[in-house]
Design an enzyme around this catalytic site. Structure first.
Site, PDB file in Angstrom:
ATOM      1  N   LYS A 109       0.835  -1.142   0.105  1.00  0.00           N
ATOM      2  CA  LYS A 109      -0.146   0.029  -0.072  1.00  0.00           C
ATOM      3  C   LYS A 109       0.798   1.208   0.107  1.00  0.00           C
ATOM      4  O   LYS A 109       0.646   2.123  -0.620  1.00  0.00           O
ATOM      5  CB  LYS A 109      -0.897   0.005   1.297  1.00  0.00           C
ATOM      6  CG  LYS A 109      -1.738   1.148   1.326  1.00  0.00           C
ATOM      7  CD  LYS A 109      -2.972   0.941   2.400  1.00  0.00           C
ATOM      8  CE  LYS A 109      -2.990   1.839   3.584  1.00  0.00           C
ATOM      9  NZ  LYS A 109      -3.845   1.473   4.532  1.00  0.00           N
ATOM     10  N   LYS A 152      10.839  -0.330  13.755  1.00  0.00           N
ATOM     11  CA  LYS A 152      11.332  -0.149  12.204  1.00  0.00           C
ATOM     12  C   LYS A 152      12.202   0.961  12.231  1.00  0.00           C
ATOM     13  O   LYS A 152      13.121   0.952  11.414  1.00  0.00           O
ATOM     14  CB  LYS A 152       9.925   0.437  11.465  1.00  0.00           C
ATOM     15  CG  LYS A 152       9.035  -0.674  10.863  1.00  0.00           C
ATOM     16  CD  LYS A 152       8.154  -0.013   9.919  1.00  0.00           C
ATOM     17  CE  LYS A 152       6.758  -0.924   9.700  1.00  0.00           C
ATOM     18  NZ  LYS A 152       5.867  -0.031   8.949  1.00  0.00           N
ATOM     19  N   GLU A 183      -3.183  -6.630  16.115  1.00  0.00           N
ATOM     20  CA  GLU A 183      -2.651  -5.328  15.404  1.00  0.00           C
ATOM     21  C   GLU A 183      -3.724  -4.261  15.945  1.00  0.00           C
ATOM     22  O   GLU A 183      -3.794  -3.223  15.993  1.00  0.00           O
ATOM     23  CB  GLU A 183      -2.239  -5.363  14.097  1.00  0.00           C
ATOM     24  CG  GLU A 183      -1.343  -4.222  13.771  1.00  0.00           C
ATOM     25  CD  GLU A 183      -0.652  -4.598  12.465  1.00  0.00           C
ATOM     26  OE1 GLU A 183       0.616  -4.288  12.322  1.00  0.00           O
ATOM     27  OE2 GLU A 183      -1.183  -4.812  11.433  1.00  0.00           O
ATOM     28  N   GLY A 217      -4.119  -2.398   5.914  1.00  0.00           N
ATOM     29  CA  GLY A 217      -3.702  -3.431   5.499  1.00  0.00           C
ATOM     30  C   GLY A 217      -4.174  -4.862   5.987  1.00  0.00           C
ATOM     31  O   GLY A 217      -4.495  -5.359   5.225  1.00  0.00           O
ATOM     32  N   ARG A 218      -4.667  -4.795   7.296  1.00  0.00           N
ATOM     33  CA  ARG A 218      -4.927  -6.053   7.834  1.00  0.00           C
ATOM     34  C   ARG A 218      -6.424  -6.542   7.541  1.00  0.00           C
ATOM     35  O   ARG A 218      -7.235  -7.414   7.867  1.00  0.00           O
ATOM     36  CB  ARG A 218      -4.755  -6.183   9.309  1.00  0.00           C
ATOM     37  CG  ARG A 218      -5.504  -4.971  10.161  1.00  0.00           C
ATOM     38  CD  ARG A 218      -4.781  -4.982  11.396  1.00  0.00           C
ATOM     39  NE  ARG A 218      -5.266  -3.878  12.211  1.00  0.00           N
ATOM     40  CZ  ARG A 218      -4.743  -2.593  12.341  1.00  0.00           C
ATOM     41  NH1 ARG A 218      -3.483  -2.419  11.299  1.00  0.00           N
ATOM     42  NH2 ARG A 218      -4.823  -1.586  13.107  1.00  0.00           N
ATOM     43  N   GLU A 268      10.943  -4.746   3.623  1.00  0.00           N
ATOM     44  CA  GLU A 268      10.879  -6.080   3.049  1.00  0.00           C
ATOM     45  C   GLU A 268      10.449  -6.361   1.783  1.00  0.00           C
ATOM     46  O   GLU A 268      11.154  -7.085   0.823  1.00  0.00           O
ATOM     47  CB  GLU A 268      10.051  -6.981   4.059  1.00  0.00           C
ATOM     48  CG  GLU A 268      10.518  -7.283   5.460  1.00  0.00           C
ATOM     49  CD  GLU A 268      10.123  -5.880   6.508  1.00  0.00           C
ATOM     50  OE1 GLU A 268       9.732  -4.997   5.995  1.00  0.00           O
ATOM     51  OE2 GLU A 268      10.050  -6.041   7.754  1.00  0.00           O
ATOM     52  N   HIS A 288      -2.744 -33.371  19.409  1.00  0.00           N
ATOM     53  CA  HIS A 288      -1.506 -33.962  19.839  1.00  0.00           C
ATOM     54  C   HIS A 288      -0.432 -33.310  20.140  1.00  0.00           C
ATOM     55  O   HIS A 288       0.696 -33.665  20.097  1.00  0.00           O
ATOM     56  CB  HIS A 288      -1.146 -34.984  18.563  1.00  0.00           C
ATOM     57  CG  HIS A 288      -2.260 -35.787  18.519  1.00  0.00           C
ATOM     58  ND1 HIS A 288      -2.219 -37.453  18.674  1.00  0.00           N
ATOM     59  CD2 HIS A 288      -3.362 -35.704  17.372  1.00  0.00           C
ATOM     60  CE1 HIS A 288      -3.229 -38.041  18.510  1.00  0.00           C
ATOM     61  NE2 HIS A 288      -4.143 -37.024  17.572  1.00  0.00           N
TER      62      HIS A 288
HETATM   63  C1  G6Q Z   1      -1.696  -3.738   8.641  1.00  0.00           C
HETATM   64  C2  G6Q Z   1      -0.311  -3.158   8.772  1.00  0.00           C
HETATM   65  C3  G6Q Z   1       0.720  -3.730   8.068  1.00  0.00           C
HETATM   66  C4  G6Q Z   1       0.918  -3.452   6.559  1.00  0.00           C
HETATM   67  C5  G6Q Z   1       2.403  -4.050   6.237  1.00  0.00           C
HETATM   68  C6  G6Q Z   1       2.720  -3.868   4.725  1.00  0.00           C
HETATM   69  O1  G6Q Z   1      -2.641  -3.292   8.818  1.00  0.00           O
HETATM   70  O2  G6Q Z   1      -0.514  -1.746   8.312  1.00  0.00           O
HETATM   71  O3  G6Q Z   1       0.833  -5.262   8.443  1.00  0.00           O
HETATM   72  O4  G6Q Z   1      -0.112  -4.183   5.731  1.00  0.00           O
HETATM   73  O5  G6Q Z   1       2.996  -3.181   6.893  1.00  0.00           O
HETATM   74  O6  G6Q Z   1       2.424  -2.600   4.339  1.00  0.00           O
HETATM   75  P1  G6Q Z   1       2.572  -2.046   2.989  1.00  0.00           P
HETATM   76  O7  G6Q Z   1       1.273  -2.716   2.249  1.00  0.00           O
HETATM   77  O8  G6Q Z   1       2.527  -0.605   2.819  1.00  0.00           O
HETATM   78  O9  G6Q Z   1       3.947  -2.545   2.273  1.00  0.00           O
END
Ligand code: G6Q
Length: 542
Positions: A209, A499, A353, A266-267, A215, A384
């Site tokens: 996003k 971060k 989160e 994001g989540r 990463e 198990h």
């Molecule tokens: C979710 C967070 C987080 C995000 C990641 C990836 O709600 O905001 O998990 O989705 O850090 O972010 P980008 O999509 O910006 O790479």
């Protein structure tokens, strides 16, 4: 939008009184057929069985009052209508709308947030065009061959939800299509996915996003290089899903670009293009639309104010009863479905989160417990492994079982007179029962105390539609709890500090690599770590 203190709600005191002597599930005939029938609710293809919770009519009435007094459904309706709920009053914050529901409110003539739904529709049309081009052979590799694999590169919300959904629905993949995922900056993650992969028949879907995530940028570079090394043109193999105008929003670099919007966290983004592109590739456009329809059905059903008729609201309130009043610190999500293997990991992010917060929406410290620790693994494997603690440990863990009456592949056979599917479901029911009623015994080692609450979510079969419903059900459970606790379930400031420090460390290490920074030859990260730790009091660094 109401800004209450959770503990000041009148129903809080009532629930505290009731929690002093909660219903005893081990009492004679407590789990009667009548109770099991009464404590059951059906909606959108799911049955919720909650007779194995430590509740009775008085507790449920008080939980209803709590939900009403906290204004949970009004807040939910405001959210769906585009209210700016992602904010902390009086402080700098993300200050955004929260509109993941709009990404599936595209079927009705009258969406609640028309602009956001129109944008979602545009992206869906774009996706349909792209998938058609792949189907009709208008998009192929340089040899005119169809693409077989989509590798999604992304992390956090840009990975967990889409990956969990893909695994859940892998049985319904289109022939010759599959997906892989790279998330971790650990180079072995990318290496293990790329190892043996026919890159010439692969599309790489980079999802971010922000377009800035360390990463994802790193893994994108790595995969880009691998394509070039194989003599392939990255612009012919890579697609992107990103925020409009993000640093990644560059049509020159990609075969196609899709957009997501800042009002979808994001989540909560698996039903936007973040999940749509890979799921559409693997399941087909119609498969993805089925998922959206399933989610939308739950988005509508979740508007019901009566907790006895609203599955996510009831689950949210039962969770609050167990966590805030009966003192249980964690929740185990236990799907009796191998396909849901990564669903607990997705929920872990979505829940922890969202609700792992210590301040109210006014910025004041909370004086009550907020989100529990969420964890889980598929049954029967878990039986198990860690179920010993669930049955006899000192920590009481409320369990949420998820099961299906039928398998996905329908490949099964009778062994000892029952099918594997019957064994699976029987085990799930047996666990719920054993946790609730326990077993007295003269031998203390063989004694089961019981009174360990659980609930069962049951549907006929795990399909794209069912999966969409289940996803939305949990999303709503989580935000309902956040509304009750009066916290902002939509930001994630708590992931920033690490971060920032990692970026400082990396700057230090890059300088050392170049030999021009404060780093010295032979410098090791541990030394740098100490120096960065000395910088901790600094307030802001991006
Ligand atoms: C979710 C967070 C987080 C995000 C990641 C990836 O709600 O905001 O998990 O989705 O850090 O972010 P980008 O999509 O910006 O790479």
């Amino acid at each position: 939008m109401q800004l209450h203190d959770f503990t000041d709600l009148p129903a809080f005191e009532r629930l505290r009184e009731l929690a002093a002597d909660p219903p005893d599930l081990t009492a004679d005939a407590m789990l009667s057929p009548q109770r099991i029938r009464e404590y059951r609710l059906s909606s959108c293809g799911f049955d919720l069985l909650y007779a194995t919770q430590r509740v009775d009519g008085r507790v449920l009435d008080a939980l209803q009052e709590l939900a009403d007094q906290a204004g949970v459904i009004d807040a939910f309706l405001a959210m769906k209508g585009g209210a700016v709920l992602n904010r902390i009053e009086g402080y700098e914050s993300e200050n955004r709308q929260v509109l993941h529901t709009a990404s599936r409110d595209v079927f009705s003539g009258r969406p609640l947030a028309p602009e956001a739904s129109a944008r979602a529709r545009e992206q869906l049309d774009r996706l349909r065009g792209f998938l058609d081009d792949l189907d009709q052979g208008r998009i192929t590799n340089h040899l005119g061959e169809p693409f077989q694999t989509m590798v999604q590169v992304g992390i956090g919300g840009s990975d967990l939800g889409p990956r969990a959904l893909y695994l859940a629905l892998a049985s319904q993949r289109r022939p010759g299509r599959s997906a892989r995922f790279i998330a971790n900056v650990d180079p072995d993650d990318a290496a293990s996915v790329l190892n043996g992969l026919d890159l010439s028949r692969s599309l790489v879907n980079v999802v971010s996003k922000s377009g800035t995530t360390l990463e994802t940028r790193t893994n994108e570079s790595l995969v880009r290089e691998a394509l070039v090394r194989s003599g392939l043109d990255p612009a012919r193999h890579m697609v992107a899903v990103t925020g409009k105008s993000s640093p990644m929003d560059d049509p020159e670099k990609y075969l196609a670009t899709f957009h997501m919007f800042d009002y979808i966290g994001g989540r909560y983004s698996a039903t936007s293009m973040v999940g749509g592109v890979t799921l559409g590739f693997a399941l087909g456009y119609d498969g993805f639309v089925d998922l959206l329809q399933g989610a939308h059905a739950m988005d509508v059903a979740a508007e019901e104010r009566d907790i006895r008729r609203n599955i996510p609201l009831l689950m949210a309130m039962l969770g609050i009863w167990n966590h805030n009043f009966l003192g249980m610190a964690t929740v185990a999500v236990l799907p009796y479905s191998q396909a849901l293997a990564r669903f607990p990991a997705h929920l872990q992010q979505c829940d922890m989160e969202s609700n792992g917060k210590s301040i109210t929406r006014r910025g004041a410290p909370v004086r009550w417990q907020t989100g529990p620790v969420v964890w889980g693994e598929p049954g029967t494997n878990g039986q198990h492994a860690f179920y010993q603690l669930l049955h006899q440990g000192t920590e009481i863990v409320p369990a949420e079982f998820i099961g299906f009456r039928n398998s996905q592949y329908g490949v099964d056979q009778l062994v000892d007179g029952t099918t594997s599917q019957q064994k699976l479901v029987a085990n799930m029911l047996a666990q719920a029962l054993a946790l609730a009623v326990g077993r007295p015994h003269d031998n203390p080692g063989k004694r089961f105390a019981g009174n360990r609450p659980s609930l069962l979510l049951l549907a006929d079969r795990l399909t794209a539609r069912t999966m969409g419903t289940l996803l939305a059900l949990y999303e709503h459970k989580i935000v309902f709890q956040g509304f009750c606790w009066n916290i902002n379930s939509f930001d994630q400031e708590g992931v920033q500090l690490g971060k920032v420090l990692a970026t400082r460390l990396l700057r230090r290490m890059a300088a050392a690599e170049r030999g021009d920074g404060p780093g010295r030859e032979g410098d090791v990260p541990e030394t740098a770590l100490l120096e960065v730790a000395g910088m901790l009091p600094e307030q802001s660094d991006g």
